[in-house]
Design a protein around this motif. Sequence first.
Motif, PDB file in Angstrom:
ATOM      1  N   MET A 159     -66.344  -6.050 -13.888  1.00  0.00           N
ATOM      2  CA  MET A 159     -67.169  -5.792 -12.704  1.00  0.00           C
ATOM      3  C   MET A 159     -68.270  -6.849 -12.559  1.00  0.00           C
ATOM      4  SD  MET A 159     -65.944  -3.295 -11.007  1.00  0.00           S
ATOM      5  CE  MET A 159     -67.321  -3.002  -9.898  1.00  0.00           C
ATOM      6  N   ASN A 160     -68.835  -7.280 -13.674  1.00  0.00           N
ATOM      7  CA  ASN A 160     -69.837  -8.341 -13.610  1.00  0.00           C
ATOM      8  C   ASN A 160     -69.239  -9.642 -13.111  1.00  0.00           C
ATOM      9  OD1 ASN A 160     -72.565  -7.559 -14.402  1.00  0.00           O
ATOM     10  ND2 ASN A 160     -71.663  -6.977 -16.367  1.00  0.00           N
ATOM     11  N   THR A 161     -67.985  -9.924 -13.509  1.00  0.00           N
ATOM     12  CA  THR A 161     -67.316 -11.141 -13.053  1.00  0.00           C
ATOM     13  C   THR A 161     -66.996 -11.072 -11.568  1.00  0.00           C
ATOM     14  OG1 THR A 161     -66.334 -11.466 -15.257  1.00  0.00           O
ATOM     15  CG2 THR A 161     -65.310 -12.625 -13.407  1.00  0.00           C
ATOM     16  N   VAL A 162     -66.404  -9.976 -11.146  1.00  0.00           N
ATOM     17  CA  VAL A 162     -65.964  -9.825  -9.749  1.00  0.00           C
ATOM     18  C   VAL A 162     -67.142  -9.793  -8.789  1.00  0.00           C
ATOM     19  CG1 VAL A 162     -64.795  -8.268  -8.138  1.00  0.00           C
ATOM     20  CG2 VAL A 162     -63.794  -8.714 -10.376  1.00  0.00           C
ATOM     21  N   ILE A 209     -51.689 -15.401 -13.537  1.00  0.00           N
ATOM     22  CA  ILE A 209     -52.700 -16.079 -12.715  1.00  0.00           C
ATOM     23  C   ILE A 209     -53.600 -16.943 -13.596  1.00  0.00           C
ATOM     24  CG2 ILE A 209     -54.776 -15.699 -11.329  1.00  0.00           C
ATOM     25  CD1 ILE A 209     -53.346 -13.282 -10.104  1.00  0.00           C
ATOM     26  N   THR A 210     -53.987 -16.390 -14.749  1.00  0.00           N
ATOM     27  CA  THR A 210     -54.860 -17.136 -15.660  1.00  0.00           C
ATOM     28  C   THR A 210     -54.162 -18.383 -16.200  1.00  0.00           C
ATOM     29  OG1 THR A 210     -56.005 -15.108 -16.321  1.00  0.00           O
ATOM     30  CG2 THR A 210     -56.183 -17.001 -17.795  1.00  0.00           C
ATOM     31  N   LEU A 307     -60.735 -17.732  -9.189  1.00  0.00           N
ATOM     32  CA  LEU A 307     -59.616 -17.242 -10.001  1.00  0.00           C
ATOM     33  C   LEU A 307     -59.995 -16.160 -11.010  1.00  0.00           C
ATOM     34  CD1 LEU A 307     -57.424 -20.407 -10.660  1.00  0.00           C
ATOM     35  CD2 LEU A 307     -56.917 -18.441  -9.213  1.00  0.00           C
ATOM     36  N   PRO A 308     -61.125 -16.257 -11.728  1.00  0.00           N
ATOM     37  CA  PRO A 308     -61.469 -15.153 -12.639  1.00  0.00           C
ATOM     38  C   PRO A 308     -61.622 -13.820 -11.911  1.00  0.00           C
ATOM     39  CG  PRO A 308     -62.811 -17.076 -13.103  1.00  0.00           C
ATOM     40  CD  PRO A 308     -62.105 -17.356 -11.821  1.00  0.00           C
ATOM     41  N   LYS A 309     -62.169 -13.870 -10.709  1.00  0.00           N
ATOM     42  CA  LYS A 309     -62.332 -12.638  -9.939  1.00  0.00           C
ATOM     43  C   LYS A 309     -60.977 -12.052  -9.549  1.00  0.00           C
ATOM     44  CE  LYS A 309     -66.741 -14.171  -7.960  1.00  0.00           C
ATOM     45  NZ  LYS A 309     -67.494 -14.445  -6.714  1.00  0.00           N
ATOM     46  N   VAL A 310     -60.067 -12.939  -9.133  1.00  0.00           N
ATOM     47  CA  VAL A 310     -58.723 -12.474  -8.766  1.00  0.00           C
ATOM     48  C   VAL A 310     -58.011 -11.886  -9.980  1.00  0.00           C
ATOM     49  CG1 VAL A 310     -56.466 -13.180  -7.915  1.00  0.00           C
ATOM     50  CG2 VAL A 310     -58.540 -14.134  -6.878  1.00  0.00           C
ATOM     51  N   ALA A 311     -58.083 -12.601 -11.124  1.00  0.00           N
ATOM     52  CA  ALA A 311     -57.398 -12.148 -12.336  1.00  0.00           C
ATOM     53  C   ALA A 311     -57.952 -10.810 -12.811  1.00  0.00           C
ATOM     54  CB  ALA A 311     -57.524 -13.196 -13.434  1.00  0.00           C
ATOM     55  N   TYR A 312     -59.268 -10.698 -12.845  1.00  0.00           N
ATOM     56  CA  TYR A 312     -59.873  -9.436 -13.279  1.00  0.00           C
ATOM     57  C   TYR A 312     -59.571  -8.308 -12.291  1.00  0.00           C
ATOM     58  CZ  TYR A 312     -62.605 -10.634 -17.426  1.00  0.00           C
ATOM     59  OH  TYR A 312     -62.988 -10.963 -18.699  1.00  0.00           O
TER      60      TYR A 312
END
Length: 464
Positions: A159-162, A209-210, A307-312
């Motif tokens: 949640m912090n990343t997104v 994705i990662t 990309l990190p937001k999409v992956a998470y």
Amino acid sequence: MALDEKREGVAGTDSNGRMSDEEKNLEAKPIRSKQSKASDDPFGDEQHSEVKYKTMAWWQVGMIMIAETISLGILSLPSVLAEIGIVGGIILILGLGVIATYTGYVIGQFKLAYPGVHNMADAGEVMLGPIGREIFGIGQMLFLVFIMGSHILTFSIMMNTVTEHGTCSIVFGIVGLAISLICTLPRTLHNVSYMAIASFISIIAAVLITMIGVGVENAGHNTVQVNVHAPFAGAFLATTNIVFAYAGHVAFFSFISEMKEPGTYMKALYLLQGSDVSMYLIVAVVTYRYAGPDVASPALGSTSGILPKVAYGIAIPTIIIAGVINGHVAAKYCYVRLFRGTDRMSKKTWGSYGRWAIIVLILWTIAWIIAEAIPVFNDLLGLISALFASWFTYGLSGIFWLYLNYGRYRESRQKMALTVLNFLIFLLGLTICGVGLYASGTSIAENAKSSNGSFTCADNSESE
């Protein structure tokens, strides 16, 4: 056939006095008759039950095992290769995976010998009586609740990343607690098995994705370390993260207990182990190859930009559902322990639903406290692995085999070889526990000085 009806010297016979193929494969010692709760099927005869537990086919159990096992563990493996080198990492992932397959098989043997065993506490009671039940039961509950806590921690990191730290991290943890609690309310694993399919698709998509993202961003810009001269504590902590990736065995007794045909358990085990070993190798090697020595843990944070937001975001189902499966097994242990042999096991009443909900609430609240108290992802995984996975995935299976074959260790060369193997597996569990506790304790002490601390609103998405 009831356990106390099995005749001395064999695990079971047909009408002509011959051993069945299944019992020949068991190769267990004579069953010791014990008048204990572990001798009784906790779900009993379900013909007239309102709640039916023994409903899962082998593929459903396999999917639940995959969802439970291939979740958070896979996200730490690229950083393991960065810590100890690609050669040592590959050897450990393969070696520990092969041993985990064998120890899973031994758990299946023990379940065949003692069909009333529903959890590790029951197994402890079979071997050591009431004291064993309490020791194994406490260990199982602590392990499961710690795993639940690791999923809440990962949810708050996600949640912090997104949201780019849209609010206090404690609030994100509470949201994760609430969602997990609601998803754990169904009382049978059959209902959870369909969630497991979504969890599997989720983690596959997220790691793809990662891997694609780090490959595009860093093509040709990172070197692979064949061997790394790491400090002992750091290297062994990395090893315990591989152990955690194979840490699903603690729930296997519970999964088998809810199968329509427990004899098909090995199909589920092979589905799990074939999937996790291959996925672990591919994800760890590819991600480390392109992300390099600074690869993040969890690995979904190794890319940049969107990309990190999409992956998470895609990983949300597995972050939640894998934790829910462990939460369900923990709650089921408590429920069976309290109401075994009563009609509350099979009735649909407000009282039974209310008691189940209270157990679930208490367990997830404790898990949230653990997640807030140990806010560094790798440290939490290392501590869990050292304390519990060392025994439930490795050490205890060696003890199970030695117990099943007591008095037959020198019966043949094959039996002597298996005796040595299982004693070494016991020693492996002991070593991982002792040295792993030292390594994780050292790391926790070091990171306590540099991390944002416990029970804090600070952003935890960059913790490793």
